[in-house]
Design a protein around this motif. Structure first.
Motif, PDB file in Angstrom:
ATOM      1  N   ALA A 120       0.736  -1.160   0.034  1.00  0.00           N
ATOM      2  CA  ALA A 120       0.020   0.009   0.077  1.00  0.00           C
ATOM      3  C   ALA A 120       0.966   1.153   0.000  1.00  0.00           C
ATOM      4  CB  ALA A 120      -0.754   0.041   1.069  1.00  0.00           C
ATOM      5  N   ILE A 121       1.911   1.287   0.710  1.00  0.00           N
ATOM      6  CA  ILE A 121       3.008   2.355   0.750  1.00  0.00           C
ATOM      7  C   ILE A 121       3.608   2.564  -0.702  1.00  0.00           C
ATOM      8  CG2 ILE A 121       4.934   3.395   1.481  1.00  0.00           C
ATOM      9  CD1 ILE A 121       4.274   1.855   4.318  1.00  0.00           C
ATOM     10  N   LYS A 122       3.600   1.405  -1.181  1.00  0.00           N
ATOM     11  CA  LYS A 122       4.275   1.481  -2.601  1.00  0.00           C
ATOM     12  C   LYS A 122       3.147   2.166  -3.581  1.00  0.00           C
ATOM     13  CE  LYS A 122       7.335   0.597  -6.105  1.00  0.00           C
ATOM     14  NZ  LYS A 122       7.674   1.867  -6.719  1.00  0.00           N
ATOM     15  N   ASP A 123       2.037   1.835  -3.561  1.00  0.00           N
ATOM     16  CA  ASP A 123       1.007   2.473  -4.536  1.00  0.00           C
ATOM     17  C   ASP A 123       0.790   3.821  -4.068  1.00  0.00           C
ATOM     18  OD1 ASP A 123       0.714  -0.097  -5.651  1.00  0.00           O
ATOM     19  OD2 ASP A 123      -1.233  -0.574  -4.390  1.00  0.00           O
ATOM     20  N   ILE A 124       0.742   4.231  -2.873  1.00  0.00           N
ATOM     21  CA  ILE A 124       0.465   5.611  -2.574  1.00  0.00           C
ATOM     22  C   ILE A 124       1.859   6.443  -3.059  1.00  0.00           C
ATOM     23  CG2 ILE A 124       0.433   7.274  -0.391  1.00  0.00           C
ATOM     24  CD1 ILE A 124      -1.022   4.950   0.957  1.00  0.00           C
ATOM     25  N   GLN A 125       2.783   5.973  -3.082  1.00  0.00           N
ATOM     26  CA  GLN A 125       4.169   6.746  -3.326  1.00  0.00           C
ATOM     27  C   GLN A 125       4.024   6.896  -4.746  1.00  0.00           C
ATOM     28  OE1 GLN A 125       7.582   5.665  -0.148  1.00  0.00           O
ATOM     29  NE2 GLN A 125       7.623   4.678  -2.185  1.00  0.00           N
ATOM     30  N   ASP A 126       3.581   5.790  -5.448  1.00  0.00           N
ATOM     31  CA  ASP A 126       3.510   5.652  -6.948  1.00  0.00           C
ATOM     32  C   ASP A 126       2.302   6.743  -7.584  1.00  0.00           C
ATOM     33  OD1 ASP A 126       5.691   3.999  -7.270  1.00  0.00           O
ATOM     34  OD2 ASP A 126       4.367   2.236  -7.738  1.00  0.00           O
ATOM     35  N   ASN A 127       1.382   6.894  -6.922  1.00  0.00           N
ATOM     36  CA  ASN A 127       0.226   7.484  -7.091  1.00  0.00           C
ATOM     37  C   ASN A 127       0.141   9.200  -6.244  1.00  0.00           C
ATOM     38  OD1 ASN A 127      -0.788   5.711  -9.018  1.00  0.00           O
ATOM     39  ND2 ASN A 127      -1.523   4.552  -7.208  1.00  0.00           N
ATOM     40  N   SER A 154      -7.452  13.887   7.503  1.00  0.00           N
ATOM     41  CA  SER A 154      -7.407  12.511   8.216  1.00  0.00           C
ATOM     42  C   SER A 154      -7.229  12.939   9.621  1.00  0.00           C
ATOM     43  CB  SER A 154      -6.540  11.542   7.482  1.00  0.00           C
ATOM     44  OG  SER A 154      -6.675  10.300   8.282  1.00  0.00           O
ATOM     45  N   GLU A 155      -8.152  12.198  10.552  1.00  0.00           N
ATOM     46  CA  GLU A 155      -7.711  12.263  12.057  1.00  0.00           C
ATOM     47  C   GLU A 155      -6.723  11.490  12.507  1.00  0.00           C
ATOM     48  OE1 GLU A 155      -9.854  14.023  14.545  1.00  0.00           O
ATOM     49  OE2 GLU A 155     -10.630  14.984  12.704  1.00  0.00           O
ATOM     50  N   CYS A 156      -6.530  10.347  12.021  1.00  0.00           N
ATOM     51  CA  CYS A 156      -5.687   9.313  12.575  1.00  0.00           C
ATOM     52  C   CYS A 156      -4.451   8.995  11.600  1.00  0.00           C
ATOM     53  CB  CYS A 156      -6.069   7.951  13.017  1.00  0.00           C
ATOM     54  SG  CYS A 156      -5.005   6.693  13.506  1.00  0.00           S
ATOM     55  N   SER A 157      -3.263   9.101  11.911  1.00  0.00           N
ATOM     56  CA  SER A 157      -2.087   8.804  11.195  1.00  0.00           C
ATOM     57  C   SER A 157      -2.030   7.298  11.131  1.00  0.00           C
ATOM     58  CB  SER A 157      -0.701   9.257  11.833  1.00  0.00           C
ATOM     59  OG  SER A 157      -0.778  10.897  11.645  1.00  0.00           O
ATOM     60  N   SER A 158      -2.033   6.930   9.739  1.00  0.00           N
ATOM     61  CA  SER A 158      -1.858   5.296   9.459  1.00  0.00           C
ATOM     62  C   SER A 158      -1.070   5.116   8.117  1.00  0.00           C
ATOM     63  CB  SER A 158      -3.325   4.887   9.263  1.00  0.00           C
ATOM     64  OG  SER A 158      -3.199   3.694   8.524  1.00  0.00           O
ATOM     65  N   CYS A 159      -0.370   3.991   8.006  1.00  0.00           N
ATOM     66  CA  CYS A 159       0.285   3.747   6.813  1.00  0.00           C
ATOM     67  C   CYS A 159      -0.602   3.967   5.702  1.00  0.00           C
ATOM     68  CB  CYS A 159       0.900   2.511   6.906  1.00  0.00           C
ATOM     69  SG  CYS A 159       2.319   2.501   8.016  1.00  0.00           S
ATOM     70  N   PHE A 160      -1.967   3.839   5.686  1.00  0.00           N
ATOM     71  CA  PHE A 160      -2.892   3.645   4.685  1.00  0.00           C
ATOM     72  C   PHE A 160      -3.339   5.168   4.403  1.00  0.00           C
ATOM     73  CE2 PHE A 160      -3.331  -0.555   6.514  1.00  0.00           C
ATOM     74  CZ  PHE A 160      -2.809  -1.236   5.360  1.00  0.00           C
ATOM     75  N   ASN A 161      -2.874   6.438   4.995  1.00  0.00           N
ATOM     76  CA  ASN A 161      -3.274   7.402   4.547  1.00  0.00           C
ATOM     77  C   ASN A 161      -2.817   7.953   3.344  1.00  0.00           C
ATOM     78  OD1 ASN A 161      -4.278   7.495   7.571  1.00  0.00           O
ATOM     79  ND2 ASN A 161      -3.126   9.636   7.573  1.00  0.00           N
ATOM     80  N   GLU A 162      -4.108   8.371   2.519  1.00  0.00           N
ATOM     81  CA  GLU A 162      -3.671   9.063   1.161  1.00  0.00           C
ATOM     82  C   GLU A 162      -4.170  10.193   1.058  1.00  0.00           C
ATOM     83  OE1 GLU A 162      -4.454   6.392  -2.238  1.00  0.00           O
ATOM     84  OE2 GLU A 162      -5.420   4.919  -0.982  1.00  0.00           O
ATOM     85  N   PRO A 163      -3.771  11.144   0.233  1.00  0.00           N
ATOM     86  CA  PRO A 163      -2.437  10.861  -0.691  1.00  0.00           C
ATOM     87  C   PRO A 163      -1.285  11.189   0.022  1.00  0.00           C
ATOM     88  CG  PRO A 163      -3.167  13.171  -0.998  1.00  0.00           C
ATOM     89  CD  PRO A 163      -4.180  12.538   0.095  1.00  0.00           C
ATOM     90  N   LEU A 164      -0.260  10.485  -0.681  1.00  0.00           N
ATOM     91  CA  LEU A 164       1.274  10.947   0.013  1.00  0.00           C
ATOM     92  C   LEU A 164       1.366  12.481   0.501  1.00  0.00           C
ATOM     93  CD1 LEU A 164       3.829   9.327   0.590  1.00  0.00           C
ATOM     94  CD2 LEU A 164       4.644  10.293  -1.603  1.00  0.00           C
ATOM     95  N   GLY A 165       1.649  12.513   1.684  1.00  0.00           N
ATOM     96  CA  GLY A 165       1.925  14.015   2.145  1.00  0.00           C
ATOM     97  C   GLY A 165       0.780  14.098   3.162  1.00  0.00           C
TER      98      GLY A 165
END
Length: 170
Positions: A22-29, A37-48
């Motif tokens: 998922a991190i790779k996909d977010i970086q790529d996109n 977003s309220e909570c920091s998670s590795c799934f937060n999109e978009p990158l940043g």
């Protein structure tokens, strides 16, 4: 028995592998517009959005840490930074085959007078171990030229740390 207590990695998905994919996909996109977003998670999109929901600076990397079965941060070596040579911080470069990944080792650092100064994470009295108190000094990251290939099935946890611009995609 597997690395984290799973008996059959082929039948069951590995959560660390899925998060790194998922991190790779977010970086790529990566896109410029961020969502709140309220909570920091590795799934937060978009990158940043991991650092700041309103961030307007370009970012190209989601920095993360992997933990082994005993909870110890996984570490790797990098070269070219004087006495600093160990890091627990990574950027995913590729995910392939059955949960293997190529990770770029990131140089941990802090700001001193506007300059990037590497943080030596190895305890001065102990040549083998990461000093976790020094991890708290890390404020910034720089890309190294060193990469490591890992089997993501051998890790029990992944924690996303920050979204940063390392200039890798420029």
């Amino acid at each position: 028995m597997g690395c984290c207590g799973s008996h059959d990695h082929d039948r069951h998905r590995n959560c660390v592998c899925e998060v790194v994919r998922a991190i790779k996909d977010i970086q790529d996109n990566a896109v410029e517009e961020a969502e709140c977003s309220e909570c920091s998670s590795c799934f937060n999109e978009p990158l940043g959005s991991l650092v700041s929901p309103t961030r307007r600076d370009p970012v190209d990397t989601r920095v993360f840490v992997l933990s082994t079965a005993d909870g110890t941060p996984f570490h790797a070596f990098f070269s070219g930074e004087n006495n600093a040579c160990v890091s627990i911080f990574f950027r995913v470069e590729d995910v392939f085959d059955n949960c293997c990944a190529t990770l770029r080792v990131l140089v941990p650092g802090r700001r001193e007078g506007g300059n990037f100064v590497p943080v030596n994470l190895v305890s001065s009295g102990d040549k083998c171990c990461v000093d976790l108190t020094k991890v708290c000094q890390v404020e910034r990251f720089r890309a190294s030229n060193d990469c490591i290939t890992v089997d993501l099935k051998c890790f029990c946890a992944v924690q996303c740390i920050a979204d940063v611009d390392l200039g890798i995609c420029s």
